[in-house]
Design a protein around this motif. Structure first.
Motif, mmCIF file in Angstrom:
data_model
loop_
_atom_site.group_PDB
_atom_site.id
_atom_site.type_symbol
_atom_site.label_atom_id
_atom_site.label_comp_id
_atom_site.label_asym_id
_atom_site.label_seq_id
_atom_site.Cartn_x
_atom_site.Cartn_y
_atom_site.Cartn_z
ATOM 1 N N ILE A 80 0.838 -1.196 0.000
ATOM 2 C CA ILE A 80 0.000 0.000 0.000
ATOM 3 C C ILE A 80 0.872 1.245 0.000
ATOM 4 C CG2 ILE A 80 -1.894 -1.130 1.259
ATOM 5 C CD1 ILE A 80 -0.940 0.400 3.779
ATOM 6 N N LYS A 95 0.289 -3.408 4.369
ATOM 7 C CA LYS A 95 -0.782 -3.220 5.335
ATOM 8 C C LYS A 95 -0.480 -4.038 6.586
ATOM 9 C CE LYS A 95 -5.716 -3.552 6.074
ATOM 10 N NZ LYS A 95 -7.028 -3.885 5.514
ATOM 11 N N PHE A 127 -7.722 1.732 8.901
ATOM 12 C CA PHE A 127 -8.097 1.485 7.502
ATOM 13 C C PHE A 127 -9.615 1.531 7.340
ATOM 14 C CE2 PHE A 127 -3.898 -0.199 8.099
ATOM 15 C CZ PHE A 127 -3.242 0.164 6.922
ATOM 16 N N ASP A 144 -11.566 0.239 5.207
ATOM 17 C CA ASP A 144 -12.225 -0.983 4.737
ATOM 18 C C ASP A 144 -12.326 -2.050 5.837
ATOM 19 O OD1 ASP A 144 -9.500 -0.548 4.402
ATOM 20 O OD2 ASP A 144 -9.273 -2.060 2.829
ATOM 21 N N GLU A 201 -9.389 5.760 1.161
ATOM 22 C CA GLU A 201 -8.799 4.973 0.093
ATOM 23 C C GLU A 201 -9.066 5.709 -1.210
ATOM 24 O OE1 GLU A 201 -9.928 0.847 0.008
ATOM 25 O OE2 GLU A 201 -8.200 0.347 -1.257
ATOM 26 N N GLU A 210 -7.187 1.780 -5.401
ATOM 27 C CA GLU A 210 -6.872 0.509 -4.797
ATOM 28 C C GLU A 210 -5.471 0.533 -4.172
ATOM 29 O OE1 GLU A 210 -7.307 -2.801 -7.385
ATOM 30 O OE2 GLU A 210 -7.147 -4.256 -5.740
ATOM 31 N N ASN A 211 -5.396 0.209 -2.881
ATOM 32 C CA ASN A 211 -4.126 0.150 -2.144
ATOM 33 C C ASN A 211 -3.426 1.498 -2.002
ATOM 34 O OD1 ASN A 211 -4.348 -2.633 -1.714
ATOM 35 N ND2 ASN A 211 -3.500 -3.035 -3.756
ATOM 36 N N TYR A 251 -3.767 5.030 -0.003
ATOM 37 C CA TYR A 251 -4.505 5.681 1.087
ATOM 38 C C TYR A 251 -4.031 7.117 1.281
ATOM 39 C CZ TYR A 251 -6.139 1.033 2.297
ATOM 40 O OH TYR A 251 -6.709 -0.209 2.256
#
Lengths: 251, 206
Positions: free
Chosen positions: B54, B119, B154, B156, B183, B186-187, B189
């Motif tokens: 990430i 992560k 996070f 999610d 986010e 994707e991946n 942040y």
């Protein structure tokens, strides 16, 4: 789905840090130090018990450090050129925890102005000139007793844009790591006898002058190197760990 | 057994001042070649460290929503299984090449910082229950009198966040959102830190 590693309760209780004594530290908001006004959180810190993320922290091996990293008189000078200009000094001491135990293997980083009071930084426009042989940073790792030593030059005092006539006392910035991330600390070392110390709004952000005393290095005549450098002694205290027998299980 | 109490007191903190970059990221801000050309804390992970890759970027905003450009940000985290790279970690050894700590200067022009990492996994709280995955942040800068600790969670991890013992002890549940990264793809942040104002980040006394 996050994978997890099984946990034994014994692994995570015990050894948390003594609670920080906030009354010995400057409050977030110290209005005479103007930069703190817009940069101080207004809401209370949320107190949480130490779990592994606070009890652990990065460690740095002695191989991280180069041989001249702790000698600011030469570590930025070009090979063969003169050492940094200024009063040659040794700054040394020990890193201890609040239980008085020397902390070995701890990273100590410092930075400072040159002998005229100028930093090697694009934003520093003070009239004092740069020194081509002085970068202004150093680092070392404490020995088996928690001892450390830097060789440097005494930094000059300098004016700064706070009040119209505010001058920082000569100082060296110190950054310290303990064994746990909760021990992370940045502070400043001052020099015994400097008349600017009691006038400084940053110093005076510390609530009581008696708490400033530990930040004032003492001239250390016994460790002076004759015909070379004077010595100053500066011990640094990091938070200590509680005995595990006093630990509760819940936060 | 001899129990040693507190006989000394922690040295008082002082601000890192406007030139903390000289001390902590000297190569990045122009002291070229010092320390062999490398600043400490460049990499959180090795090339083959396992885990979900990430990136995290953000800014630290002051009370008038201006990014702080003379600060430093440090992160400390567990690996993908929740193991810390530390002798304090007794549950196992953290993953190959995993460092777990890194430091960045906030960019002198924009105030941006960014990290590449994996992560983190769940880690135990003091009572043995698991915490939601998070990354510890520590920031220092001119005007900050005592370094500030916070955490990035996070977005999610909805169930884990709901059960998290730290998030659930916040008196004002509306403030939990200040600890959640966004986010942005994707991946990737985004975690902005606000020192003051309506979105003032939760800072911790650890």
């Amino acid at each position: 789905m996050t994978q997890t590693v099984p946990v034994e309760l014994d692994d995570v209780v015990g050894g948390s840090f003594f609670h920080r004594e906030f009354h010995r530290h400057p409050p977030a908001l110290a209005p005479r130090y103007k930069s703190s006004i817009a940069r101080s959180p207004k809401l209370a810190l949320v107190s949480i018990p130490n779990s592994l993320s606070e009890l652990s922290g990065p460690l740095f091996g002695h191989d991280t450090i180069g041989p001249d990293d702790n000698d600011l008189t030469v570590n930025f000078a070009k090979p063969g050129s003169r050492p940094a200009l200024g009063e040659r000094i040794i700054v040394h001491g020990r890193v201890l925890d609040e239980r008085g135990i020397g902390m070995s293997g701890m990273l100590v980083e410092i930075w400072q102005a040159n002998s005229g009071g100028r930093y090697r930084h694009i934003k520093d426009g003070y009239a004092a000139p740069l020194d081509s042989s002085f970068g202004g940073c150093g680092r070392t790792i404490t020995d088996s007793q928690g001892g450390y030593e830097f060789r440097t030059i005494r930094p000059g005092a300098y004016p700064w844009p706070n009040g119209i006539n505010d001058w920082r006392p000569s100082h060296i910035h110190f950054s310290l790591f303990g064994t746990g991330f909760a021990q992370r600390l940045i502070t400043q070392m001052y020099f015994e006898g400097d008349p600017l110390i009691p006038q400084c709004p940053i110093v005076n952000a510390i609530p009581d002058p008696k708490f400033v005393e530990p930040l004032i290095a003492r001239m250390d005549r016994h460790n002076t190197i004759p015909m070379d450098a004077r010595a100053y002694r500066f011990d640094i205290i990091l938070r200590g760990r509680r005995s595990t027998q006093f630990e509760g299980q819940a936060g | 057994m001899v129990v040693l109490g507190r006989v000394l007191h922690e040295s008082p903190s002082q601000t890192a001042g406007p030139y903390v970059h000289i001390g902590c990221t000297p190569n990045y801000i122009g002291l070229k070649g010092i320390y062999g050309g490398h600043d400490l804390g460049e990499n959180l992970v090795g090339e083959d460290t396992p885990g979900q890759r990430i990136s995290i970027s953000g800014c630290i905003f002051d009370g008038i929503r201006t990014p702080i450009r003379d600060g430093i940000v440090e992160v400390w985290q567990a690996d993908h299984l929740g193991l810390f790279n530390s002798p304090v970690e007794k549950r196992g050894k953290s993953a190959k090449g995993f460092v777990g700590w890194a430091r960045r200067a906030t960019d002198p022009s924009t105030g941006e910082f960014s990290f590449l990492t994996v992560k983190s996994g769940a880690t135990p709280f003091t009572d043995g229950n698991m915490q939601a995955p998070f990354i510890s942040f520590w920031i220092a800068a001119r005007g900050i009198n005592l370094g500030l600790h916070t955490r990035m969670y996070f977005p999610d991890e909805i169930e884990a966040n709901q059960r998290d013992p730290v998030l659930s002890r916040l008196e004002h549940s509306g403030r939990i959102s200040t600890l959640l990264a966004r986010e942005v793809s994707e991946n990737e942040y985004r975690f902005d830190i606000h020192l003051q104002g309506e979105r003032e980040t939760v800072f911790f006394d650890v």
